[in-house]
Design a protein around this motif. Structure first.
Motif, PDB file in Angstrom:
ATOM      1  N   TYR A   1       9.818   4.800   0.969  1.00 21.45           N
ATOM      2  CA  TYR A   1       8.541   5.303   1.480  1.00 21.45           C
ATOM      3  C   TYR A   1       8.413   5.150   2.991  1.00 21.45           C
ATOM      4  CZ  TYR A   1       7.040   5.193  -3.424  1.00 21.45           C
ATOM      5  OH  TYR A   1       6.933   5.400  -4.764  1.00 21.45           O
TER       6      TYR A   1
ATOM      7  N   HIS B   1       7.904   8.210   5.105  1.00 21.48           N
ATOM      8  CA  HIS B   1       6.573   8.819   5.049  1.00 21.48           C
ATOM      9  C   HIS B   1       5.616   8.135   6.025  1.00 21.48           C
ATOM     10  CE1 HIS B   1       8.090  10.989   1.655  1.00 21.48           C
ATOM     11  NE2 HIS B   1       8.191   9.907   0.890  1.00 21.48           N
ATOM     12  N   TRP B   2       5.688   6.815   6.103  1.00 23.81           N
ATOM     13  CA  TRP B   2       4.824   6.087   7.037  1.00 23.81           C
ATOM     14  C   TRP B   2       5.159   6.447   8.491  1.00 23.81           C
ATOM     15  CZ3 TRP B   2       0.549   3.661   5.662  1.00 23.81           C
ATOM     16  CH2 TRP B   2       0.414   3.207   4.353  1.00 23.81           C
ATOM     17  N   LYS B   3       6.445   6.584   8.788  1.00 24.08           N
ATOM     18  CA  LYS B   3       6.843   6.943  10.151  1.00 24.08           C
ATOM     19  C   LYS B   3       6.347   8.345  10.507  1.00 24.08           C
ATOM     20  CE  LYS B   3      10.937   3.984  10.446  1.00 24.08           C
ATOM     21  NZ  LYS B   3      12.418   3.937  10.583  1.00 24.08           N
TER      22      LYS B   3
ATOM     23  N   SER C   1      -3.231   6.312   3.088  1.00 23.32           N
ATOM     24  CA  SER C   1      -3.164   5.839   4.472  1.00 23.32           C
ATOM     25  C   SER C   1      -4.499   5.950   5.201  1.00 23.32           C
ATOM     26  CB  SER C   1      -2.093   6.619   5.237  1.00 23.32           C
ATOM     27  OG  SER C   1      -2.371   8.011   5.209  1.00 23.32           O
TER      28      SER C   1
ATOM     29  N   TYR D   1       0.849  -1.194   0.000  1.00 24.37           N
ATOM     30  CA  TYR D   1       0.000   0.000   0.000  1.00 24.37           C
ATOM     31  C   TYR D   1       0.883   1.241   0.000  1.00 24.37           C
ATOM     32  CZ  TYR D   1      -4.995   1.006   0.352  1.00 24.37           C
ATOM     33  OH  TYR D   1      -6.308   1.324   0.056  1.00 24.37           O
ATOM     34  N   ARG D   2       0.347   2.310  -0.535  1.00 28.20           N
ATOM     35  CA  ARG D   2       1.086   3.572  -0.584  1.00 28.20           C
ATOM     36  C   ARG D   2       0.600   4.512   0.506  1.00 28.20           C
ATOM     37  NH1 ARG D   2       0.608   2.643  -6.297  1.00 28.20           N
ATOM     38  NH2 ARG D   2       2.661   2.137  -7.162  1.00 28.20           N
ATOM     39  N   ASP D   3       1.509   5.315   0.996  1.00 24.47           N
ATOM     40  CA  ASP D   3       1.183   6.208   2.102  1.00 24.47           C
ATOM     41  C   ASP D   3       0.140   7.263   1.727  1.00 24.47           C
ATOM     42  OD1 ASP D   3       3.106   8.924   1.571  1.00 24.47           O
ATOM     43  OD2 ASP D   3       3.756   7.076   0.624  1.00 24.47           O
ATOM     44  N   CYS D   4      -0.003   7.568   0.439  1.00 24.62           N
ATOM     45  CA  CYS D   4      -0.995   8.562   0.029  1.00 24.62           C
ATOM     46  C   CYS D   4      -2.431   8.075   0.241  1.00 24.62           C
ATOM     47  CB  CYS D   4      -0.782   8.961  -1.431  1.00 24.62           C
ATOM     48  SG  CYS D   4      -0.867   7.601  -2.606  1.00 24.62           S
TER      49      CYS D   4
ATOM     50  N   THR E   1       5.795  -1.873   2.004  1.00 25.72           N
ATOM     51  CA  THR E   1       6.136  -0.652   1.310  1.00 25.72           C
ATOM     52  C   THR E   1       7.572  -0.722   0.807  1.00 25.72           C
ATOM     53  OG1 THR E   1       6.142   1.774   1.479  1.00 25.72           O
ATOM     54  CG2 THR E   1       6.970   0.545   3.376  1.00 25.72           C
TER      55      THR E   1
ATOM     56  N   LEU F   1       3.633   9.812   9.302  1.00 25.64           N
ATOM     57  CA  LEU F   1       2.188   9.700   9.525  1.00 25.64           C
ATOM     58  C   LEU F   1       1.899   9.151  10.924  1.00 25.64           C
ATOM     59  CD1 LEU F   1       1.115   8.281   6.053  1.00 25.64           C
ATOM     60  CD2 LEU F   1       0.522  10.533   6.961  1.00 25.64           C
TER      61      LEU F   1
ATOM     62  N   ILE G   1       4.112  -1.805   9.628  1.00 26.72           N
ATOM     63  CA  ILE G   1       4.652  -1.362   8.344  1.00 26.72           C
ATOM     64  C   ILE G   1       5.994  -2.052   8.121  1.00 26.72           C
ATOM     65  CG2 ILE G   1       5.206   0.617   6.887  1.00 26.72           C
ATOM     66  CD1 ILE G   1       2.373   0.689   7.954  1.00 26.72           C
TER      67      ILE G   1
END
Length: 434
Positions: free
Chosen positions: A402, A405-407, A373, A368-371, A398, A409, A424
Motif C-alpha cells: 500500500y 498509494h500513500w506516496k 486518507s 490505516y488504509r489509504d482509502c 501500512t 496521495l 507513513i
C-alpha cells in the motif's frame, strides 16, 4: 572498511568501530560468522584490536535450546572453557549471562550455570534463565544460595512453567529494577499471590504468557507489590472466579508512565471464554488508575469488532488525562494485508469531532488504509500547533504493497499544510513476549 586502511587506526578507535558491529540479538554474538568472533578472523591486527576491546566480550546469551544439536554445541562451549575464556577478555565490565527463552524448550543449560554464577556473580548485571520445572529451580537455589548477593544485578529474565515461585537469591538484589517473566505452557489463570515477590524498587516489568492468563487479582497484586513501576508489558488480564463487582471494588493509583498491553489472539480468546469473563479495556481504569501514564501501546486483536468494545475503549482512553503518545498495533500485517482494528476508526472520529478529548495527546500511531486518507487530513487539521502545544503528529502504519498509494496521495497534495506532522511507515507486527 578495508583492513589495510584500518591498520593505521589506533586500537581504541578500531575497538569503538567494532562495538557498532555487534549484532542486535545478543545470542548472535556466539555465532562464528558475526561479531565479535568474525572480526578476529580478518587480520592479526583486527584480532588484536577485538581481543583488547572489553565491550565485545561482556555478554554470553545462549540461543534457545530447542534443537538437540544446538544444546550440545553450547555444552561443549562451556565444558571446554570457552565461556571462561570469553569473559576473561571483558576486563572489569559488568556481565550479561544466560539463555534465550523459547515457548517449548526441550532442554535447559541451567545445570551448567552455577560455576559461572559463583565466579562472576558479583559482576552480573543481567541474567536470563530458563527454568522448566520445580527440580530445575531447586537445583539452582541449592547451588546459587551459597554464592551470596548479586550486588550489580539490574535486569533479570526468567522463563518457567511453574505457578508457585520459591524465593531465589536474585530477587534480593538491591539494584534489580527490570524483571521479565515468561510463563510457559498450560491453559490456566495466573492468580496474583503466585507471582514472585518482585520487589518494591522495581521500575520495569514484562509478564508474558503461553496459554495462561493473568487475573484482575493478579493485576492488582503486581502493581501493589511494586509501587515504583514506571514501565510494563503485559497480556490483557481476565476476571477471576470472584464476582466482578467484588473483583474491582478497590481502586489504586499507579505511577506507571509507559504501558504496552497485548490483546489475546483468537486461540487464547476461545480458551478465555471457556474459563472466565473478559475484562476488556476497562482494565485501564479499574482496579488500577493510571493517572501518570504518558505512553500507551495497545496490540489489538481484530475480534473486538462490536460497537460496545469500540466505545468502551475510547471512553477509557479519554480518562488518561496525561497521555501523550498512543500507539495501536494489530497482531498481524503482511506484505499485502493490513489488519485495522475497528476501534481505530472510532478513535479518529472522536478526536476530530470532540475538541476537548485527548487534550494532552501529541503523537498518535495507528494502522490505516489509504482509502480513508481524508480522515487523517481532518484529524491533523483539528489539532494544529498552538502556543504551548506542538500539534498532533500522526504515524500511519501500512502494508508494504500500500505504500505506493500513500506516496501517490502525497504527490497529489492530499496532505498539503499538514505533511510535516504526518509519517507513513510499513508496519512490523509486534510480537508478544518471546
Amino acid at each position: 572498511m578495508p583492513s589495510h586502511y584500518s591498520s593505521s587506526l589506533p586500537l581504541e578507535v578500531l575497538g569503538e568501530i567494532f562495538i557498532r558491529c555487534l549484532p542486535e540479538r545478543d545470542s548472535d554474538r556466539l555465532d562464528p560468522n558475526q561479531a565479535p568472533m568474525l572480526l578476529c578472523r580478518v587480520t592479526s591486527f583486527w584480532r588484536k584490536a577485538a581481543l583488547a576491546e572489553h565491550w565485545l566480550w561482556d555478554t554470553i546469551i545462549f540461543p534457545p535450546t530447542s534443537q538437540a544439536r544446538g544444546t550440545r554445541s553450547c555444552e561443549r562451549f562451556i565444558s571446554s572453557g570457552g565461556a571462561h575464556q570469553w569473559f576473561s577478555r571483558s576486563g572489569s565490565r559488568l556481565l550479561s549471562f544466560g539463555e534465550e527463552a523459547s515457548v517449548n524448550p526441550m532442554n535447559t543449560l541451567l545445570k551448567l550455570f552455577p560455576p559461572f554464577l559463583k565466579k562472576y556473580g558479583r559482576r552480573m548485571r543481567r541474567l536470563d534463565l530458563v527454568i522448566p520445572s520445580a527440580a530445575d529451580i531447586q537445583y539452582l537455589i541449592g547451588r546459587a544460595t551459597p554464592m551470596g548477593p548479586f550486588p550489580e544485578l539490574v535486569k533479570l529474565s526468567i522463563s518457567t512453567s511453574l505457578l508457585e515461585w520459591p524465593d531465589t537469591p536474585f530477587m534480593d538484589a538491591v539494584k534489580l529494577t527490570d524483571v521479565q517473566l515468561v510463563l510457559l505452557g498450560g491453559s490456566e489463570e495466573i492468580p496474583g499471590p503466585m507471582l514472585p515477590n518482585l520487589g518494591k524498587q522495581l521500575k520495569s516489568v514484562g509478564v508474558y504468557f503461553a496459554g495462561r492468563f493473568l487475573t484482575v487479582d493478579g493485576w492488582r497484586e503486581l502493581f501493589g507489590r511494586s509501587p515504583e513501576l514506571e514501565s510494563a508489558e503485559i497480556l490483557l488480564p481476565v476476571y477471576g472466579h470472584l464476582p466482578i463487582a467484588a473483583d474491582i471494588q478497590e481502586v489504586r493509583e499507579s505511577r506507571l508512565k509507559s504501558l504496552t498491553l497485548f490483546d489475546r489472539d483468537n486461540e487464547d480468546e476461545d480458551q478465555v471464554r471457556r474459563i472466565v469473563p473478559d475484562t476488556g479495556w476497562r482494565i485501564l481504569n479499574q482496579p488500577i488508575v493510571f493517572t501518570n501514564l504518558l505512553y500507551l501501546e495497545l496490540v489489538m486483536n481484530r475480534r473486538r469488532t462490536s460497537v460496545g468494545d469500540q466505545k468502551t475503549l475510547v471512553e477509557v482512553l479519554k480518562q488518561l488525562e496525561k497521555l501523550e503518545t498512543l500507539t495501536i498495533s494489530p497482531y498481524y500485517a503482511g506484505q499485502a494485508l493490513l489488519d485495522v482494528p475497528p476501534a481505530v476508526h472510532t478513535l479518529v472520529t472522536e478526536i476530530i469531532f470532540k475538541s476537548m478529548s485527548f487534550g494532552s495527546l501529541k503523537e498518535l500511531r495507528i494502522p490505516y488504509r489509504d482509502c480513508h486518507s481524508s480522515d487523517l487530513k481532518s484529524l491533523l487539521r483539528s489539532r494544529p500547533p498552538t502556543h504551548g502545544h506542538p500539534g498532533l503528529r500522526v504515524t500511519v502504519y501500512t502494508a508494504a504493497t500500500y505504500m505506493v498509494h500513500w506516496k501517490r496521495l502525497a504527490r497529489q497534495g492530499m496532505f498539503y499544510g499538514v505533511e510535516d506532522r504526518l509519517c507513513i511507515r510499513v508496519l512490523t507486527p509486534r510480537t508478544f513476549g518471546i
